[in-house]
Design a protein around this motif. Structure first.
Motif, PDB file in Angstrom:
ATOM      1  N   ARG A  55       0.387  -1.312  -0.633  1.00  0.00           N
ATOM      2  CA  ARG A  55      -0.045   0.290  -0.119  1.00  0.00           C
ATOM      3  C   ARG A  55       1.108   1.483   0.377  1.00  0.00           C
ATOM      4  NH1 ARG A  55      -3.056  -1.110   4.299  1.00  0.00           N
ATOM      5  NH2 ARG A  55      -1.287   0.052   5.769  1.00  0.00           N
ATOM      6  N   GLU A  56       1.969   1.150   0.883  1.00  0.00           N
ATOM      7  CA  GLU A  56       2.819   2.614   0.580  1.00  0.00           C
ATOM      8  C   GLU A  56       3.392   2.594  -0.459  1.00  0.00           C
ATOM      9  OE1 GLU A  56       2.355   4.467   2.795  1.00  0.00           O
ATOM     10  OE2 GLU A  56       0.982   2.853   4.134  1.00  0.00           O
ATOM     11  N   VAL A  57       3.717   1.369  -0.895  1.00  0.00           N
ATOM     12  CA  VAL A  57       4.412   1.691  -2.074  1.00  0.00           C
ATOM     13  C   VAL A  57       4.088   2.013  -3.229  1.00  0.00           C
ATOM     14  CG1 VAL A  57       6.068   0.095  -4.146  1.00  0.00           C
ATOM     15  CG2 VAL A  57       6.223  -0.213  -1.619  1.00  0.00           C
ATOM     16  N   ARG A  58       2.522   1.697  -3.583  1.00  0.00           N
ATOM     17  CA  ARG A  58       2.063   2.470  -4.025  1.00  0.00           C
ATOM     18  C   ARG A  58       1.690   3.618  -4.209  1.00  0.00           C
ATOM     19  NH1 ARG A  58      -3.644   3.148  -2.195  1.00  0.00           N
ATOM     20  NH2 ARG A  58      -3.238   1.150  -1.703  1.00  0.00           N
ATOM     21  N   ARG A  59       1.380   4.145  -2.965  1.00  0.00           N
ATOM     22  CA  ARG A  59       1.319   5.552  -2.744  1.00  0.00           C
ATOM     23  C   ARG A  59       2.250   6.341  -3.447  1.00  0.00           C
ATOM     24  NH1 ARG A  59      -1.973   5.174   3.354  1.00  0.00           N
ATOM     25  NH2 ARG A  59      -3.678   4.354   3.237  1.00  0.00           N
ATOM     26  N   LEU A  60       4.165   5.599  -2.785  1.00  0.00           N
ATOM     27  CA  LEU A  60       5.146   6.701  -2.908  1.00  0.00           C
ATOM     28  C   LEU A  60       5.312   6.650  -4.460  1.00  0.00           C
ATOM     29  CD1 LEU A  60       8.286   5.714  -1.639  1.00  0.00           C
ATOM     30  CD2 LEU A  60       7.963   6.057  -3.973  1.00  0.00           C
ATOM     31  N   VAL A  61       4.743   5.404  -5.094  1.00  0.00           N
ATOM     32  CA  VAL A  61       4.592   6.319  -7.108  1.00  0.00           C
ATOM     33  C   VAL A  61       3.722   6.703  -7.150  1.00  0.00           C
ATOM     34  CG1 VAL A  61       4.141   4.739  -9.280  1.00  0.00           C
ATOM     35  CG2 VAL A  61       5.208   3.039  -7.216  1.00  0.00           C
ATOM     36  N   ARG A  74       4.448   7.149   4.443  1.00  0.00           N
ATOM     37  CA  ARG A  74       5.039   6.501   5.746  1.00  0.00           C
ATOM     38  C   ARG A  74       6.441   5.225   5.456  1.00  0.00           C
ATOM     39  NH1 ARG A  74      -0.269   3.858   7.351  1.00  0.00           N
ATOM     40  NH2 ARG A  74       1.091   2.459   8.438  1.00  0.00           N
ATOM     41  N   VAL A  75       7.850   5.138   5.964  1.00  0.00           N
ATOM     42  CA  VAL A  75       8.276   4.445   5.404  1.00  0.00           C
ATOM     43  C   VAL A  75       8.675   3.114   6.055  1.00  0.00           C
ATOM     44  CG1 VAL A  75       9.043   5.706   3.551  1.00  0.00           C
ATOM     45  CG2 VAL A  75       9.833   5.309   5.780  1.00  0.00           C
ATOM     46  N   GLU A  76       7.788   3.226   6.994  1.00  0.00           N
ATOM     47  CA  GLU A  76       7.807   1.578   8.398  1.00  0.00           C
ATOM     48  C   GLU A  76       7.771   0.741   8.168  1.00  0.00           C
ATOM     49  OE1 GLU A  76       7.536   4.641   9.188  1.00  0.00           O
ATOM     50  OE2 GLU A  76       9.101   5.792  10.226  1.00  0.00           O
ATOM     51  N   PRO A  77       6.302   0.300   7.015  1.00  0.00           N
ATOM     52  CA  PRO A  77       5.840  -0.474   6.455  1.00  0.00           C
ATOM     53  C   PRO A  77       6.871  -1.342   5.579  1.00  0.00           C
ATOM     54  CG  PRO A  77       4.162   0.795   6.471  1.00  0.00           C
ATOM     55  CD  PRO A  77       5.111   1.765   6.406  1.00  0.00           C
TER      56      PRO A  77
END
Length: 771
Positions: free
Chosen positions: A143-149, A178-181
């Motif tokens: 989810r966080e990778v997708r938001r980052l992209v 959020r990079v912790e996940p």
């Protein structure tokens, strides 16, 4: 690596949904990621090297799947998991599909995608290294990778380890994402962090962490931030203050990551909000219950409701003659807001409203639209919010029940009729063009934003829609009336009274006109409604409402049954038939006077009734907290009837003991039956009531509650009083709870005269038995 075909490895990773939407995009993106794995192989990463040796076969498997998709024989469909696609079930597939929607950013983030997907392949799909990543960690990371992209952000690094170290060192300086996940997933796959079980599924996944002790640890620091948290094992979590602050700001539990393990114990408890122990769960449940109580209290001064100033500013800005623009779209946006305010329907339903040019053209039941407008007939029609019913009606009941419908017709406010005549005169069909729905919605929201900025109002589409519902529920109103008129359910999604209520359309129409006048009274709009007379025979709601003439016939039959039994009192059978007939009459009189449910042994204790104050405590359907026990004023006929029955009961006790050696039950009411040619006493039970009443009553024995709610409302009794009488309140609305402003004297003074009048209309009067 487990022996399986490359195609199965791909399917195991993706777990595609039953409807493989965007399967081509997903597989092509996965193929690109697999192709790039060789580019990030490091000499010290043996697991990536082992995976790299398999990438050629995995890439060919992707090509095979793509060819199958083109031929419409995709193994994605043959091997798809059942059910509707969900991110929580089809995590990798769903997130890759979303990432594929931003192709321009994929190349820049390829090292990160390779690191994450290869970690999942290594740990879960191909089981290289023997460390399984919990599904919750995978879902959070993707989810966080997708938001980052999507946000066009980036992380420095070209391998799993370098990206992990970058996040670990620079996380305090990384803002906006959020990079912790992501760090946690990479750390678990690299064996630098230990996973924390967060679900039953993860526990069953066979994680091989060394955290195998069982006792909890309670640790804290002196600066107010928990340095170590309560876990389900003796090992504790040691985090830096910076990490603690970051986890708190993100709303995460500190147990999400274990970076350092120690065995130090402290006597100080950590804050309950950061604990995952059963004690904290109990606190959370209590907090949820308290929040639900506050939500259900329906206070008229709730900050989330529009006040009269908000409504006045809104109405004065959207009146047909005061449109902000002469363009039709802007007028439609004003009409959308006006309809939502005065019908209580959400704007998504109003957008598909239909116009009709004559009353005859409006169908009795709406199937293609939730709302129908008929300016020439002076009314609008909508679907009432009725509860789902699983009980099938007995066809034999229909002759004694009032026919009901789920459609309500209400008079049209003059301000709506004027707007329709100005902008949609003579039209029929859908009110708004489908191609304009989005534009109209955006214009309406923009108009509200401008009004809020200019006048300091608090207007939103949701608050506007809820205004009518709240106005119908306030004061002498009733939430069930609001459900039927607005088609919306209360905040908790349920009201017990909706199962028992069946008001006439004329009653709802009068209630609607009164409330619309109250809403518009301080605005420039005409507060009146059109002259519209609904069909007086139409009833909305419960299909178990008895006909008005059925209950007097029931009372007449019960009395006739007693009179007939008295003629045969000379025989043993006649004596006991008289007792059963007399008991049956008393049971029905009590149930229609007090709203008792059909339960075992009603009024089983003398202490339930207080003759001096004329009230009875009823606990016929309660939980462990006695939340729905209620106090009910007792009509005069009940008090006198109970005195007669007590004398009759004493005579029957003497007869049964003297001639049959039978002890009557301790319950106040009882029947006499024959079992194996021997007389026995039987406590009053629902099945016994139905048995002895079957000769002259062919309706459900709980019909009394369906009758009482509607009859009391028609007599003008407030909904709050009816709820307290029948036990239909929701949590937070208890009439005698702490801080309640419910007045018992007003309750009794209003309800008791209405009940006495109902008993007289039905025909219930006190009757003597054997004495």
């Amino acid at each position: 690596m487990i022996n399986e075909t490359p195609e199965n490895t791909i399917l195991k990773l993706l777990n595609p949904p039953a409807k493989a939407k965007g399967s081509t995009l997903v597989v092509e993106l996965l193929k690109t990621i697999l192709t790039n794995i060789k580019l990030v192989v490091k000499p010290d990463d043996n697991e990536i090297s082992e995976l790299s040796d398999k990438t050629e076969s995995l890439v060919r498997a992707c090509d095979n799947i793509l060819n199958d998709i083109k031929d419409d024989t995709s193994i994605l469909r043959e091997n798809a998991s059942a059910g509707i696609p969900k991110v929580t079930v089809n995590t990798v597939y769903a997130e890759l599909y979303r990432i594929s929607q931003t192709p321009g950013e994929i190349k820049r983030h390829m090292p990160l995608l390779v690191a994450v997907i290869s970690s999942i392949l290594i740990s879960n799909t191909m089981e290289i290294g023997g460390r399984k990543i919990p599904s919750g960690n995978i879902q959070s990371c993707l989810r966080e990778v997708r938001r980052l992209v999507k946000n066009q952000a980036s992380l420095t690094g070209d391998s799993r380890l370098s990206i992990y170290k970058y996040i670990d060192n620079e996380s305090p300086n990384i803002t906006g994402i959020r990079v912790e996940p992501i760090r946690r997933l990479l750390g678990i796959s690299l064996n630098l962090e230990q996973p924390q079980f967060r679900s039953r599924e993860d526990k069953q996944g066979g994680n091989n962490s060394n955290n195998d002790a069982e006792l909890p640890t309670e640790l804290s620091t002196n600066d107010g931030f928990p340095e170590k948290v309560r876990l389900q094992h003796t090992q504790s979590v040691k985090l830096s203050n910076t990490q603690v602050q970051q986890f708190s700001s993100y709303g995460l539990q500190l147990s999400d990551s274990v970076t350092e393990v120690s065995h130090v114990r402290s006597e100080t408890l950590i804050p309950p909000a950061l604990s995952s122990e059963p004690l904290s769960n109990s606190r959370n449940r209590r907090n949820i219950a308290a929040a639900l109580q506050r939500t259900n209290q329906s206070l008229s001064t709730d900050w989330n409701r529009l006040n009269q100033f908000d409504i006045a500013m809104l109405i004065n800005s959207i009146l047909p003659d005061e449109s902000l623009s002469s363009e039709e779209r802007n007028a439609d946006a004003c009409l959308l807001i006006l309809l939502s305010l005065l019908t209580g329907r959400p704007h998504t339903e109003i957008l598909i409203t239909r116009l009709y040019t004559s009353t005859e053209a409006v169908p009795e039941s709406l199937s293609t639209t939730p709302i129908a407008l008929c300016p020439s007939g002076g009314f609008w029609q909508g679907q009432a919010a009725l509860p789902n019913r699983e009980r099938q009606l007995n066809p034999q009941w229909e002759t004694n029940l009032t026919p009901t419908t789920g459609q309500v017709r209400l008079p049209m406010p003059q301000v709506i009729k004027q707007a329709l005549e100005k902008f949609h005169s003579g039209r029929s069909g859908y009110l708004f063009k489908q191609s304009e729905h989005q534009n109209i919605s955006e214009l309406a929201k923009s108009l509200l934003t401008d009004l809020n900025y200019e006048h300091g109002t608090r207007l939103t589409m949701t608050r506007i829609r809820q205004t009518l519902f709240h106005a119908l529920s306030n004061g002498g109103g009733d939430s069930v009336d609001a459900m039927f008129i607005t088609g919306q359910k209360p905040s908790n999604g349920h009201h017990a009274g909706a199962y028992y209520y069946s008001p006439k359309n004329t009653f709802l129409a009068e209630r609607y006109k009164t409330v619309v006048n109250e809403i518009l009274r301080e605005t420039d709009a005409d507060p009146n409604c059109t002259v519209f007379r609904p069909d007086a025979s139409v009833t909305i709601g419960s299909p178990l409402s008895p006909r008005t003439d059925r209950l007097p016939l029931l009372v007449s039959d019960l009395k006739l049954n007693i009179k007939r039994s008295k003629k045969e009192i000379g025989s043993v059978k006649g004596l006991y038939d008289l007792h059963n007939a007399y008991t049956l009459y008393t049971v029905f009189l009590i149930s229609f006077a007090t709203g008792y449910r059909a339960v075992v042994s009603p009024m089983s204790r003398d202490s339930d009734l207080n003759r001096e104050s004329g009230v009875i405590v009823i606990a016929d359907k309660i939980g462990n907290d006695l939340n729905h026990a209620r106090i009910v004023p007792v009509p005069d006929a009940v008090l006198v009837q109970l005195e007669h029955y007590e004398k009759h009961r004493g005579r029957m006790r003497t007869i049964l003991n003297l001639y049959h050696s039978i002890d009557i039950p301790i319950q106040r009411l009882f029947f006499v039956a024959k079992k194996n040619k021997t007389l026995i006493s039987v406590p009053v039970r629902p099945e016994q009531i139905a048995k002895y009443a079957s000769e002259f009553f062919d309706l459900p024995i709980n019909i009394n509650r369906h009758f009482l709610r509607g009859a009391l409302k028609e007599m003008g009794v407030h909904g709050e009083i009816v709820d307290a009488y029948l036990g239909h309140w929701n949590i937070g609305q208890e009439p005698v709870s702490k801080y309640s402003t419910f007045r018992p004297t007003e309750y009794k003074g209003t309800l008791l005269p209405a009940l006495n009048l109902l008993m007289s209309k039905i025909g219930f009067t006190p009757l003597r038995g054997l004495v």
